[in-house]
Design a protein around this motif. Structure first.
Motif, PDB file in Angstrom:
ATOM      1  N   ALA A   1       9.100  83.388  44.006  1.00  0.00           N
ATOM      2  CA  ALA A   1      10.617  83.475  43.418  1.00  0.00           C
ATOM      3  C   ALA A   1      10.497  85.058  43.026  1.00  0.00           C
ATOM      4  O   ALA A   1       9.355  85.519  42.398  1.00  0.00           O
ATOM      5  N   LEU A   2      11.792  85.917  43.018  1.00  0.00           N
ATOM      6  CA  LEU A   2      11.606  87.037  42.669  1.00  0.00           C
ATOM      7  C   LEU A   2      12.112  87.147  41.258  1.00  0.00           C
ATOM      8  O   LEU A   2      13.290  86.491  40.943  1.00  0.00           O
ATOM      9  N   ALA A   3      11.390  87.948  40.359  1.00  0.00           N
ATOM     10  CA  ALA A   3      11.717  88.036  38.989  1.00  0.00           C
ATOM     11  C   ALA A   3      13.120  88.925  38.780  1.00  0.00           C
ATOM     12  O   ALA A   3      13.624  89.716  39.749  1.00  0.00           O
ATOM     13  N   GLU A   4      13.873  88.816  37.643  1.00  0.00           N
ATOM     14  CA  GLU A   4      14.813  89.718  37.428  1.00  0.00           C
ATOM     15  C   GLU A   4      14.636  91.109  37.702  1.00  0.00           C
ATOM     16  O   GLU A   4      13.749  91.745  36.979  1.00  0.00           O
ATOM     17  N   GLY A   5      15.639  91.955  38.629  1.00  0.00           N
ATOM     18  CA  GLY A   5      15.368  93.200  38.699  1.00  0.00           C
ATOM     19  C   GLY A   5      14.435  93.788  39.859  1.00  0.00           C
ATOM     20  O   GLY A   5      13.915  94.763  40.106  1.00  0.00           O
ATOM     21  N   GLY A   6      13.697  92.610  40.365  1.00  0.00           N
ATOM     22  CA  GLY A   6      12.567  92.903  41.356  1.00  0.00           C
ATOM     23  C   GLY A   6      13.237  93.375  42.750  1.00  0.00           C
ATOM     24  O   GLY A   6      14.681  93.219  42.983  1.00  0.00           O
ATOM     25  N   ALA A   7      12.669  94.168  43.602  1.00  0.00           N
ATOM     26  CA  ALA A   7      13.080  94.948  44.817  1.00  0.00           C
ATOM     27  C   ALA A   7      13.251  93.571  45.901  1.00  0.00           C
ATOM     28  O   ALA A   7      12.326  92.922  46.116  1.00  0.00           O
TER      29      ALA A   7
END
Length: 615
Positions: A509-515
């Motif tokens: 899962a992509l963390a907040e602010g990830g590309a």
């Protein structure tokens, strides 16, 4: 028609030291200020500009005379005067007489007044055109110069254009001058003077021979003023000369203007330090030293009374602080370089300055300097200068006897052990060679580097990259570091919340602010690095915390655990507002109570934000 010079205008070197001959100045009736009366007329008369004089002398001797000169420097150091002397050197001409041969060539050795010299120095020669760029800034003014430069000079050998404050010209004016400046006629020379060289276009600067005129040293300025006082038959104390030289800040014109004012103020009486100080509104140097002494002793009432007395006597509060800062600088310089003499310093300053330099530490002097530099700005910007200066002195007096952070911690731990508290004279504890920790972000980036495992093979493949097996997510982070791909490594630590990892499969899962394009980027990188295809996908599940989030949680847990230690708890209570910002070395568990305080100190970095930023 050329006017023959008057007999009193042709003098020897001793009689032509300055612009106008003494006889003419005495009989003209109009008073000439000292800055004009004693304006140099030869290169030998310029003070404090020996490198420029030497370069010009060699250039004239070798015949390497440039087409354009750029003279820059602060006010009153001789830019326009040097330009006029150069114009005189270009056109120096002396007829033959009394067995002496005629001189009709450019030279810097002008021992007597030539045919054109007097008119050039008085700025009235037809072939030496002076223009003030501050009032003639347009392209039309430059067009006149360009058009007239084509014609030969009327009387002299060379047509000279002196443009003062050349940085004030407009952009179009500079552009209009470029071609003529680069390829002028043989009979034309350009002389530019400016106080702001950075505003002159580089295209103009590159076409000129540049000379940076320096501020005149204090001792040279004192000797120059003393010589003028002898010629004017003015009685003046040496300390008064030093005071004028210091107030002029290296400007000869400022120094002569102050001397002119002092002579008028004294009405013919000897010029003493006290009268001069009252005239200039300066602080009494002896009172400034007494003020510094009271501040270093922490005697606030005496310091405030001293400032009030100086204010009542006419001193500016901001100037008192400036003089106080000068004395701090003098004491510091005496401490670090006792052999470097200051010719403008009084005997009292030398004696008491040496005492303070031996008695005060560098940390106290540095702190006093910082407070005064900031305080001068506060006083100048304040609508009520005296109260603002009072507050600066109060701050300085309270800070004078404050221990350094190292001394404060040493005192505290000595008290905890039951021993005598260390004083200011004791040496500070040794500072660890390593700097303070960079905090949680750096801890998160320092993931242990795991060596990637290479698949065993009896013989290397004849072509293609070797196959690399990654068993854990940590192996992937370590491999990114080995490949020196800092961007991917930082993204793996910061943006990836792992859901599933196995050889050939990565789901996160992509963390907040990830590309958003991180998955596609990882797919290409993994295939290049491992030699096999990977399935990389984004998941809708929450996923585990990222490596950076895990590191921050571990760091917080360490700090919380360490706050329970008795020594740390006592330190936090002793310094209100202090906090633990990093834990270096050791494990998270609390050290045993029998451990020495220094061991705890080595593992904890404190920040005390209860004091002002100056300290």
């Amino acid at each position: 028609m050329i006017d023959d010079p008057a007999p009193n205008q042709i003098e020897s070197a001793s009689g032509a030291l300055f612009g106008d001959p003494p006889q003419k100045a005495a009989t003209s009736g109009a008073y000439r200020v000292l800055a004009r009366k004693y304006r140099p007329s030869r290169f030998e008369d310029l003070i404090g500009q020996e490198p420029m004089v030497r370069t010009l002398s060699n250039a004239f001797m070798l015949g390497r005379i440039h087409q354009a000169y750029m003279l820059t420097g602060v006010r009153g150091v001789g830019k326009t005067t040097t330009a006029r002397i150069l114009a005189r050197a270009f056109n120096y001409e002396v007829p033959a007489r009394d067995g002496h041969p005629a001189i009709d060539k450019p030279t810097v050795h002008m021992d007597e007044i030539g045919v054109h010299c007097q008119a050039i120095m008085e700025s009235r020669h037809v072939d030496v055109i002076e223009m003030d760029a501050a009032s003639h800034t347009s392209i039309d003014d430059i067009r006149e110069i360009v058009d007239s430069a084509r014609y030969k000079p009327v009387m002299a050998r060379t047509k000279v254009y002196i443009i003062d404050e050349v940085h004030m010209l407009s952009k179009s004016a500079f552009n209009g001058l470029l071609k003529t400046l680069e390829e002028p006629p043989e009979h034309v020379k350009f002389l530019f003077a400016t106080t702001e060289i950075e505003k002159v276009p580089v295209t103009v600067r590159s076409r000129c021979l540049r000379f940076d005129l320096r501020r005149v040293e204090t001792d040279a300025l004192i000797r120059h003023l003393d010589m003028i006082c002898d010629k004017e038959r003015v009685e003046i104390e040496h300390d008064s000369l030093a005071l004028i030289a210091r107030a002029s800040e290296g400007s000869v014109r400022d120094a002569l203007s102050l001397l002119d004012q002092a002579i008028a103020h004294g009405a013919g009486a000897p010029i003493g330090v006290e009268n001069l100080r009252l005239m200039l509104g300066l602080a009494d140097r002896a009172r400034v030293i007494d003020l510094f002494d009271a501040l270093m002793k922490g005697e606030i009432a005496a310091a405030l009374e001293n400032l009030k007395e100086q204010y009542d006597a006419g001193a500016d509060p901001a100037q008192v602080l400036v003089d106080l800062a000068h004395f701090v600088h003098f004491v510091t310089k005496t401490k670090v370089a006792p052999n470097v003499a200051d010719p403008a310093a009084t005997q009292a300053e030398r004696e008491r300055g040496a005492f303070f330099a031996q008695d005060l530490s560098m940390s106290v002097l540095s702190r006093a300097w910082q407070i005064l530099v900031k305080g001068v700005e506060e006083v100048k910007d304040s609508p009520r200068p005296l109260p603002a200066a009072d507050m600066v002195l109060v701050r300085l007096a309270y800070a004078a006897d404050l221990p350094t952070p190292e001394d404060a911690l040493k005192r505290f731990f000595d008290a905890q052990r039951g021993g005598p508290a260390s004083g200011l004279s004791r040496p500070p504890p040794s500072v660890p060679a390593s700097g303070p920790s960079l905090g949680a972000g750096a801890a998160a980036r320092s993931v242990p580097r795991l060596a990637a495992q290479t698949a065993p093979s009896p013989a290397p493949a004849p072509e293609g990259p070797p196959t690399v097996i990654l068993k854990t997510f940590a192996d992937l982070v370590a491999l990114a570091g080995e490949k020196r791909d800092i961007q991917i490594k930082a993204a793996l630590e910061r943006d990836v919340r792992l859901v599933r990892f196995e050889p050939g499969v990565l789901e996160f899962a992509l963390a907040e602010g990830g590309a958003p394009g991180l998955a596609a980027q990882l797919t290409r990188k993994l295939q290049d690095w491992t030699g096999q295809r990977w399935m990389v996908a984004l998941s809708s599940a929450a996923g585990a915390p990222s490596l950076m989030e895990q590191a921050e949680a571990a760091e917080n847990e360490k700090r919380i655990g360490l706050q329970a230690h008795p020594f740390v708890r006592a330190a936090l209570e002793q310094f209100p507002g202090a906090m633990i910002v990093a834990v270096r070395g050791g494990e998270a568990e609390t050290p045993p109570p029998t451990e020495a305080p220094e061991a705890v100190l080595d593992d904890v970095a404190y920040i005390d934000d209860s004091e002002e930023e100056d300290f």
